[in-house]
Design a protein around this motif. Structure first.
Motif, mmCIF file in Angstrom:
data_model
loop_
_atom_site.group_PDB
_atom_site.id
_atom_site.type_symbol
_atom_site.label_atom_id
_atom_site.label_comp_id
_atom_site.label_asym_id
_atom_site.label_seq_id
_atom_site.Cartn_x
_atom_site.Cartn_y
_atom_site.Cartn_z
ATOM 1 N N LEU A 50 19.341 -19.234 14.867
ATOM 2 C CA LEU A 50 20.686 -18.657 14.851
ATOM 3 C C LEU A 50 20.697 -17.295 14.165
ATOM 4 O O LEU A 50 21.385 -16.364 14.610
ATOM 5 N N HIS A 52 26.122 -24.387 9.304
ATOM 6 C CA HIS A 52 26.516 -23.654 10.509
ATOM 7 C C HIS A 52 27.796 -22.860 10.276
ATOM 8 O O HIS A 52 27.943 -21.731 10.781
ATOM 9 N N ALA A 67 28.206 -18.826 10.639
ATOM 10 C CA ALA A 67 29.265 -18.231 11.457
ATOM 11 C C ALA A 67 30.076 -17.229 10.651
ATOM 12 O O ALA A 67 30.386 -16.124 11.124
ATOM 13 N N TRP A 113 28.347 -14.773 20.633
ATOM 14 C CA TRP A 113 27.870 -15.449 19.433
ATOM 15 C C TRP A 113 28.254 -16.934 19.435
ATOM 16 O O TRP A 113 27.477 -17.793 18.996
ATOM 17 N N LEU A 130 25.904 -20.551 19.040
ATOM 18 C CA LEU A 130 26.329 -21.262 17.834
ATOM 19 C C LEU A 130 26.924 -22.617 18.191
ATOM 20 O O LEU A 130 26.654 -23.634 17.522
ATOM 21 N N CYS A 188 25.488 -26.214 17.082
ATOM 22 C CA CYS A 188 26.345 -27.087 16.280
ATOM 23 C C CYS A 188 26.486 -28.469 16.915
ATOM 24 O O CYS A 188 26.374 -29.483 16.222
#
Length: 636
Positions: free
Chosen positions: A241, A314, A318, A404, A408, A412
């Motif tokens: 990530l 996560h 973010a 993005w 992500l 997740c």
């Protein structure tokens, strides 16, 4: 694009507009395709153009009729030719309920289902397919289809035609205000509709897509190094990530340095109000850095208390990405190519939607994503409305945010704990955002956005010399580049202007009210009894609106707006204005109203209000830098 520009383009390309009607109605009538296409909305749009006079009803009807008949015929032919394989062919193999709905409708109404089904979007394209599968005779089907289409086209065009006629009646002011309000609603609806459609398409194919990405990653080492940590639930994905986030940051930096997109000529100054400014300022706070930090802290505490540490990691990644992009936008560019508020709101809302969507299985995860999409779109609109950002910057921010959120979100869903998706987390985030809005609402108030217009003073000599150049040269309209000249400048009071014009045969225009609007529908009403709608210049409605009969049954309308200047010697205000030519129009034999004449038929204000026609006044002709004539009027 303004309403006038759309009408102009359609008027210049009638055949292309007709082909567009044909293609959209054809697609709307095809099996499966019609379920994915918002054909009703598009047909309504074309009906609006018909009602506004940009498209001819007969030709539009013919194009739509042809498209609908061909679409029904293709669906019928597919059903007859492939009746044995329809059930096992995608998408009916994946969504058998769609086909069963059409079969049940056909069994209930028989051949009449071809007629009735045309008016129900859920089975419009399916019934002809089922009729072909059932072996319905071709002649009988064509007869039913022709009658159904002949009735359906005017029924579905009618709402748009009436709406388009009302927009033409409300030329300028009301049309733009109503159109802008409807445009915002349509934008939110489009965001919700598109999100729901994308979710419905991807959700049942998620497993197959992940397996396909696994195979592709195994065949391409470089791609695999990036994606395998995101896909494999047994491997840590933080490094992957971070790499993806870094690549997006570098790509955005390069694009922002290499390309400069000019702003679009969109302005909301003509209809901004203190109440709307207040509301959108409060809404804008959802994309602030403080709101993101508060939301991060509250959700982080929740995830920590429930020992959802992977989801917390996560969420941290973010938030760091969103803050880093914001920092880069503020410090790496003189004018950032993306809107940082929209980007922060997109990342935060998108991640929370990914995290909590599994907890809403009863109502469907698509609802969560649709709410998040509508919130982000509303935030983007608020930024544009408040002149904080431009449309390209908002769109670029949405594109970066989605680029993005996709990796992500995959990471997740593959790695985060199932317990992280809870109704409690969704309720906590909602309460947090509500408190942010409430705090911003308390911090501001509508009175804060009420500003008395600044009135400037100049002497008569200054005005006649070159001070007239300081007054607005063009009328600033909503959602469009200023293009209508303001060739009149008048030093007078409104009462004095009205008295002088009445001596020349001008009369006060009837203002719009509930009672005067009835004259539009009175076939015996004279044109001078029809209401003339107001026009805006910036945030001011025309303060004076008068009519004068011209040749060929047409009417001149004079409008004056405040210029924010007064003469220093007497305090007499300076007004800017223009004279337009109106034509009497009649629709449907009972709807009478004024519409503006073509631009080439505009009246020369300097000629109409020449010194020899205005007794007691002095009219000084001048020429602006743009080349058009103007006239300065004052008392002798």
């Amino acid at each position: 694009m303004s309403l006038e520009a759309v009408h102009l383009w359609v008027g210049q390309h009638p055949h292309l507009a007709g082909l567009a009607v044909f293609a959209i109605v054809l697609a709307e009538s095809l099996a499966v395709v019609g379920l994915l296409l918002p054909g009703t909305v598009l047909i309504f749009t074309f009906g609006t153009l018909v009602g506004g006079g940009s498209m001819d009803f007969v030709s539009t009807y013919a194009w739509a009729l042809s498209g609908a008949l061909l679409g029904d015929g293709i669906s019928f032919w597919l059903g007859r030719s492939h009746r044995q394989r329809i059930r096992t062919t995608w998408p009916f193999s994946r969504f058998p309920a769609v086909l069963e709905r059409g079969i049940g409708f056909f069994r209930r109404y028989g051949g009449h289902s071809v007629l009735f089904g045309r008016f129900f979007g859920a089975v419009r394209g399916i019934v002809p397919l089922v009729a072909g599968m059932a072996g319905m005779p071709s002649g009988r089907f064509v007869g039913y289809s022709a009658v159904a289409v002949a009735l359906w086209v005017p029924v579905f065009l009618a709402p748009g035609i009436l709406f388009g006629a009302s927009l033409e009646l409300a030329s300028g002011t009301t049309a733009r205000l109503v159109g802008l309000g409807l445009g915002l609603i349509a934008l939110l609806w489009l965001a919700v509709w598109l999100t729901a459609r994308v979710y419905a398409f991807l959700q049942p194919r998620a497993r197959d897509l992940i397996l396909l990405m696994f195979r592709f990653a195994g065949e391409h080492r470089l791609f695999g190094r990036i994606t395998l940590p995101l896909l494999d639930s047994e491997r840590r994905d933080y490094g992957g990530l971070a790499l993806v986030g870094g690549l997006i940051l570098a790509a955005v930096f390069a694009v922002g340095r290499l390309f400069a997109v000019p702003p679009l000529p969109v302005s909301f100054a003509a209809w901004r109000t203190p109440e709307a400014d207040y509301g959108f300022t409060v809404l804008e706070s959802l994309g602030s850095r403080d709101a993101l930090l508060i939301e991060f802290g509250v959700l982080a505490l929740w995830l920590s208390s429930h020992r959802s540490f992977v989801a917390l990691a996560h969420w941290l990644i973010a938030a760091i990405f969103a803050l880093s992009m914001g920092w880069m936008g503020d410090h790496a560019f003189a004018a950032p190519p993306f809107d940082t508020h929209v980007l922060r709101g997109c990342v935060a809302s998108g991640f929370v939607a990914v995290l909590v969507a599994p907890a809403f299985r009863k109502i469907g995860g698509r609802v969560v994503y649709a709410v998040a999409a509508a919130l982000v779109v509303a935030l983007g609109f608020a930024r544009i409305y408040l002149d904080r950002s431009e449309i390209p910057a908002v769109l670029f921010a949405l594109a970066v945010g989605l680029a993005w959120l996709i990796p992500l979100g995959i990471a997740c869903r593959r790695h985060c704990e199932a317990k992280a998706a809870s109704l409690g987390a969704a309720s906590l985030v909602t309460a947090c955002l509500t408190l942010v809005l409430a705090a911003e609402a308390v911090r501001h108030g509508p009175a804060e956005f009420v500003h008395d217009p600044l009135v400037r003073r100049m002497t008569t000599a200054e005005w006649l010399a070159d001070g007239w150049k300081r007054l607005p040269a063009y009328r600033l309209q909503p959602l469009g580049r200023p293009h209508q000249p303001l060739p009149l400048q008048w030093a007078t009071t409104l009462d004095a202007a009205r008295e002088n014009l009445e001596k020349l045969g001008w009369r006060m225009a009837v203002p719009l009210s509930w009672m005067s609007a009835l004259q539009w529908f009175n076939p015996r009403a004279k044109p001078e009894e029809w209401p003339v709608l107001a026009r805006f210049n910036e945030d001011s409605e025309d303060a004076l609106r008068m009519l004068h009969p011209e040749n060929d049954g047409r009417w001149a309308v004079l409008r004056l707006w405040p210029s924010r200047y007064v003469l220093a010697e007497s305090g007499v205000p300076l007004w800017v204005g223009r004279i337009d030519l109106l034509e009497a129009a009649n629709r449907f034999g009972f709807l009478g109203y004024f519409r503006e004449a073509r631009a080439s038929d505009r009246i020369d204000a300097a000629a109409l209000l020449a010194p020899e026609r205005v007794r007691g006044l002095v009219a000084t002709p001048v020429v602006r830098d743009a080349g058009y004539g103007a006239v300065l009027i004052r008392e002798r």
